[in-house]
Design a protein around this motif. Structure first.
Motif, PDB file in Angstrom:
ATOM      1  N   HIS A  54     -32.920   9.070  17.864  1.00 54.32           N
ATOM      2  CA  HIS A  54     -32.264   9.404  16.595  1.00 54.32           C
ATOM      3  C   HIS A  54     -32.261   8.186  15.658  1.00 54.32           C
ATOM      4  N   HIS A  86     -27.188   8.714   7.925  1.00 55.47           N
ATOM      5  CA  HIS A  86     -27.220   8.136   9.275  1.00 55.47           C
ATOM      6  C   HIS A  86     -26.526   6.783   9.330  1.00 55.47           C
ATOM      7  N   TRP A 134     -25.194  18.947   7.731  1.00 60.25           N
ATOM      8  CA  TRP A 134     -24.042  18.120   8.074  1.00 60.25           C
ATOM      9  C   TRP A 134     -22.758  18.843   7.709  1.00 60.25           C
ATOM     10  N   ASP A 168     -23.639  15.148  12.137  1.00 63.95           N
ATOM     11  CA  ASP A 168     -25.025  15.574  12.022  1.00 63.95           C
ATOM     12  C   ASP A 168     -25.220  16.790  12.917  1.00 63.95           C
ATOM     13  N   HIS A 176     -31.969  17.540  16.351  1.00 63.14           N
ATOM     14  CA  HIS A 176     -32.356  16.236  16.906  1.00 63.14           C
ATOM     15  C   HIS A 176     -31.127  15.416  17.325  1.00 63.14           C
ATOM     16  N   GLN A 178     -30.620  16.873   4.478  1.00 65.97           N
ATOM     17  CA  GLN A 178     -30.006  15.541   4.400  1.00 65.97           C
ATOM     18  C   GLN A 178     -29.210  15.362   3.108  1.00 65.97           C
TER      19      GLN A 178
HETATM   20 MN    MN Z   1     -29.963  12.960  12.303  1.00 66.59          MN
END
Ligand code: MN
Length: 210
Positions: free
Chosen positions: A27, A83, A132, A171, A175, A150
């Protein structure tokens, strides 16, 4: 000044057993790195954008980023901001419950800490596909929102469909959880509470009120 991948603020295995080391490694080292690399490529040669901090770039997305590169800056700049924020607001020896003003205001806004957790998990569960869930402060009020892909609330309603200053985010891209939790996003969201760094969330809240 090119954007740089910040180091993970703890070892890959620090969030075990809630988030596994391999997921953290891939990640951070691959997914987050790709967002940083692709953001730098997208803004290369645009001096005005290159000089902006990642925070300012998010806030300027709707007004100052040319249409030709708006998509890549939105996706990869969002990926970089989200992130960087995520790694900082989770951590080892964390979890539990917020204290002080943040705890009081969560109770006032959502009924109780458990009600807040249920609503936040629901926001993550009902985000179809990738995205998210966020706790934000918006106009002085705590709110739970979710964004696709994102996007983040700093981008504003016209782009992200949500607005406000993020205090906590999770998140829900596959993934982030698939190796350990497979299709069970709800189990990942329940485990997430064990790694929330409420001290950082409270700092975000203090900063947002200034
Ligand atoms: Mn991510």
């Amino acid at each position: 000044m090119a954007h740089e991948l910040p180091p993970l603020p703890y070892p890959n295995n620090a969030l075990e057993p809630h988030i596994d080391a391999t997921t953290m490694e891939i990640h951070h080292d691959r997914h987050h790195k790709a967002y940083v690399d692709n953001l730098n490529k997208a803004i290369a040669g645009n001096v005005a954008l290159e000089s902006k901090s990642i925070d300012d770039l998010m806030k300027a997305l709707s007004s100052s980023v040319p249409d030709a590169i708006k998509g890549p800056v939105r996706n990869n700049g969002g990926g970089h901001w989200n992130h960087t924020f995520f790694w900082r607001t989770i951590g080892p020896k964390a979890g539990g419950a917020p204290t002080g003003k943040l705890a009081d205001d969560i109770k006032a806004a959502f009924g109780s800490f458990d009600d807040f957790k249920n609503k936040f998990e629901a926001a993550g569960l009902t985000r179809f596909g990738s995205g998210w869930a966020w706790l934000v402060v918006n106009g002085g009020k705590l709110e739970i929102v979710s964004t696709a892909n994102q996007d983040n609330p700093l981008m504003g309603k016209s782009i992200a469909g949500a607005e406000g200053t993020p205090l906590l985010g999770v998140d829900v891209w596959e993934h982030a959880y698939y190796l350990k939790y497979q299709n069970k996003r709800g189990d990942y969201l329940k485990a997430f509470w064990n790694v929330v760094n409420w001290n950082e969330v409270a700092k975000n809240y203090d900063a947002a009120k200034k």
